[in-house]
Design an enzyme around this catalytic site. Structure first.
Site, PDB file in Angstrom:
ATOM      1  CE  LYS A 118      -0.409  -2.487   9.682  1.00  0.00           C
ATOM      2  NZ  LYS A 118      -1.706  -1.962   9.308  1.00  0.00           N
ATOM      3  CE  LYS A 201       2.182  -6.584   3.835  1.00  0.00           C
ATOM      4  NZ  LYS A 201       1.008  -6.502   4.705  1.00  0.00           N
ATOM      5  CE  LYS A 204      -2.170   0.642   2.241  1.00  0.00           C
ATOM      6  NZ  LYS A 204      -3.407   0.438   1.532  1.00  0.00           N
TER       7      LYS A 204
HETATM    8  P1  TYM Z   1      -4.618  -3.434   3.405  1.00  0.00           P
HETATM    9  O1  TYM Z   1      -5.187  -2.075   3.227  1.00  0.00           O
HETATM   10  O2  TYM Z   1      -3.295  -3.561   4.061  1.00  0.00           O
HETATM   11  O3  TYM Z   1      -4.526  -4.162   2.016  1.00  0.00           O
HETATM   12  C1  TYM Z   1      -5.658  -4.239   1.157  1.00  0.00           C
HETATM   13  C2  TYM Z   1      -5.678  -5.549   0.388  1.00  0.00           C
HETATM   14  O4  TYM Z   1      -4.485  -5.676  -0.380  1.00  0.00           O
HETATM   15  C3  TYM Z   1      -3.838  -6.904  -0.072  1.00  0.00           C
HETATM   16  N1  TYM Z   1      -2.389  -6.695  -0.108  1.00  0.00           N
HETATM   17  C4  TYM Z   1      -1.538  -7.491  -0.775  1.00  0.00           C
HETATM   18  N2  TYM Z   1      -1.740  -8.584  -1.528  1.00  0.00           N
HETATM   19  C5  TYM Z   1      -0.657  -9.158  -2.086  1.00  0.00           C
HETATM   20  N3  TYM Z   1       0.614  -8.684  -1.920  1.00  0.00           N
HETATM   21  C6  TYM Z   1       0.861  -7.594  -1.166  1.00  0.00           C
HETATM   22  N4  TYM Z   1       2.090  -7.134  -1.028  1.00  0.00           N
HETATM   23  C7  TYM Z   1      -0.247  -6.940  -0.554  1.00  0.00           C
HETATM   24  N5  TYM Z   1      -0.372  -5.836   0.236  1.00  0.00           N
HETATM   25  C8  TYM Z   1      -1.675  -5.716   0.501  1.00  0.00           C
HETATM   26  C9  TYM Z   1      -4.300  -7.241   1.350  1.00  0.00           C
HETATM   27  O5  TYM Z   1      -4.177  -8.618   1.618  1.00  0.00           O
HETATM   28  C10 TYM Z   1      -5.728  -6.771   1.324  1.00  0.00           C
HETATM   29  O6  TYM Z   1      -6.559  -7.742   0.749  1.00  0.00           O
HETATM   30  N6  TYM Z   1      -7.198  -5.309   7.278  1.00  0.00           N
HETATM   31  C11 TYM Z   1      -7.242  -5.008   5.868  1.00  0.00           C
HETATM   32  C12 TYM Z   1      -8.372  -4.100   5.457  1.00  0.00           C
HETATM   33  C13 TYM Z   1      -9.720  -4.551   5.897  1.00  0.00           C
HETATM   34  C14 TYM Z   1     -10.466  -5.619   5.340  1.00  0.00           C
HETATM   35  C15 TYM Z   1     -11.681  -5.647   6.065  1.00  0.00           C
HETATM   36  C16 TYM Z   1     -10.214  -6.556   4.331  1.00  0.00           C
HETATM   37  C17 TYM Z   1     -10.470  -3.991   6.876  1.00  0.00           C
HETATM   38  N7  TYM Z   1     -11.662  -4.654   6.975  1.00  0.00           N
HETATM   39  C18 TYM Z   1     -12.670  -6.602   5.781  1.00  0.00           C
HETATM   40  C19 TYM Z   1     -11.209  -7.490   4.060  1.00  0.00           C
HETATM   41  C20 TYM Z   1     -12.425  -7.526   4.782  1.00  0.00           C
HETATM   42  C21 TYM Z   1      -5.941  -4.314   5.470  1.00  0.00           C
HETATM   43  O7  TYM Z   1      -5.277  -3.682   6.273  1.00  0.00           O
HETATM   44  O8  TYM Z   1      -5.665  -4.374   4.143  1.00  0.00           O
END
Ligand code: TYM
Length: 338
Positions: A118, A201, A204
């Site tokens: 990032k 990947k 969004k």
């Molecule tokens: P975030 O918002 O980027 O994504 C949310 C969830 O979606 C999954 N994900 C994917 N899975 C498969 N293929 C993809 N292309 C893909 N893009 C996103 C992510 O693995 C995630 O599970 N740091 C985290 C948010 C967070 C969190 C937490 C998660 C904050 N605190 C505590 C679990 C527990 C994040 O940025 O996810």
């Protein structure tokens, strides 16, 4: 150190930093629904404090948080079975986040590949919050003593760090207080890739909208994006080994399997030998059949934002019954006067 018994409890979160994608749905939300309906207490969170590690327009953040909540509910997460919250309404997340910033080591944080991706070449100019983000993520999980965290593959390293933080806190204070949380990375589509580039990947934040399927896309947009998805000229194989070195083919098969709750083997047994010209319309039909009821329900829920806010306020109240005592106990362990 032996692990004391912890109540089986699930926590996971998604950033309200844009619309939901098919990656979020297949990698995370589908599992959230399954775990809600199994033998777990479940807490699901719109992590607004994480989103603001990069600047968010306030109007967009409000809308995106509500739309994400609508996406959770429309996908099958019931506010009667799960606790549904936005992070900033449960202040103990940020409070424990500070404590964990004091437990985590600089060297651990510097190894986080998501930060490196990032920040890129711009590392001096990103926020301190973006760097410290994984400590807050560990707090999100451990403020509930959560035992299981369903996520996509890209969050694995953050969950390993969460275990390291829990172990170091327990060790430094000579307690068995925080559980060593298990990541739950399951299903055929734990890493959904961009439709334009099988090595990236689906995200969004990708500037190309054609690279992803948004949960709010209509049937035409979904069909068009799948028709235009990058592929190779060969027919689909009948065996998994035949996907070797074919990232775009693998991705579309994984998406099909994820949407249809099948294994990749099962899908290939059915579609092996087909050209993409025949497979893509099957995939588009399946995607539209699975996603359009969800997007229609999201749109309906978004007509009543006050109801969404009420659900999140109720969730925050329920959450704080768990988080407040855990924070108090943490402070007691650390020797804070209360
Ligand atoms: P975030 O918002 O980027 O994504 C949310 C969830 O979606 C999954 N994900 C994917 N899975 C498969 N293929 C993809 N292309 C893909 N893009 C996103 C992510 O693995 C995630 O599970 N740091 C985290 C948010 C967070 C969190 C937490 C998660 C904050 N605190 C505590 C679990 C527990 C994040 O940025 O996810």
């Amino acid at each position: 150190m032996s692990q004391p018994q912890f109540t089986p409890r699930v926590f996971s979160g998604i950033q309200p930093s844009g619309g939901l994608t098919l990656g979020n749905y297949l990698g995370a939300i589908k599992r959230f629904v399954q775990m809600q309906d199994a033998d777990f207490e479940t807490i699901y969170c719109m992590v607004d404090l994480h989103a603001v590690t990069v600047w968010q327009d306030p109007t967009d953040l409000l809308r995106n948080t509500r739309e994400l909540a609508a996406g959770f509910i429309a996908s099958g997460i019931s506010p009667d079975k799960s606790i549904l919250i936005n992070q900033s309404q449960v202040p103990e997340h940020a409070q424990l986040g500070w404590v964990f910033s004091c437990v985590a080591r600089m060297g651990w944080m510097q190894r986080m590949t998501q930060f490196k991706d990032k920040a890129g070449k711009n590392a001096q100019n990103v926020s301190l919050g973006l760097f410290g983000y994984p400590a807050l993520m560990a707090a999100d999980i451990l403020i509930y003593h959560a035992t299981h965290v369903p996520v996509g593959e890209d969050q694995k390293q953050h969950l390993e760090l969460t275990r390291d933080i829990a172990a170091k806190f327990n060790h430094d204070y000579g307690v068995d207080f925080f559980p060593l949380t298990e990541p739950v990375i399951e299903g055929a589509a734990t890493r959904v890739m961009s439709l334009r580039d099988g090595s990236k990947k689906m995200s969004k934040s990708d500037p190309s909208d054609a690279s992803r399927i948004n949960m709010t896309d209509d049937a035409d947009a979904i069909a068009k994006k799948i028709r235009k998805a990058k592929t190779d000229p060969d027919a689909l194989p009948s065996e998994v080994a035949g996907l070797e070195g074919r990232p775009e083919a693998r991705n579309l098969v994984n998406i099909y399997a994820g949407l249809n709750d099948q294994s990749v083997e099962q899908v290939l047994a059915e579609v092996g030998g087909l050209q993409f010209g025949a497979f893509k319309p099957m995939l588009a039909d399946l995607a539209v059949a699975k996603l359009s009821p969800i997007s229609a329900e999201m749109a309906r829920l978004m007509n009543d934002p006050a109801e969404i806010d009420r659900i999140l306020a109720k969730g925050a109240g329920q959450a704080r019954e768990i988080t407040a005592p855990i924070l108090q106990k943490t402070y007691d362990i650390m020797g804070m006067v209360r």
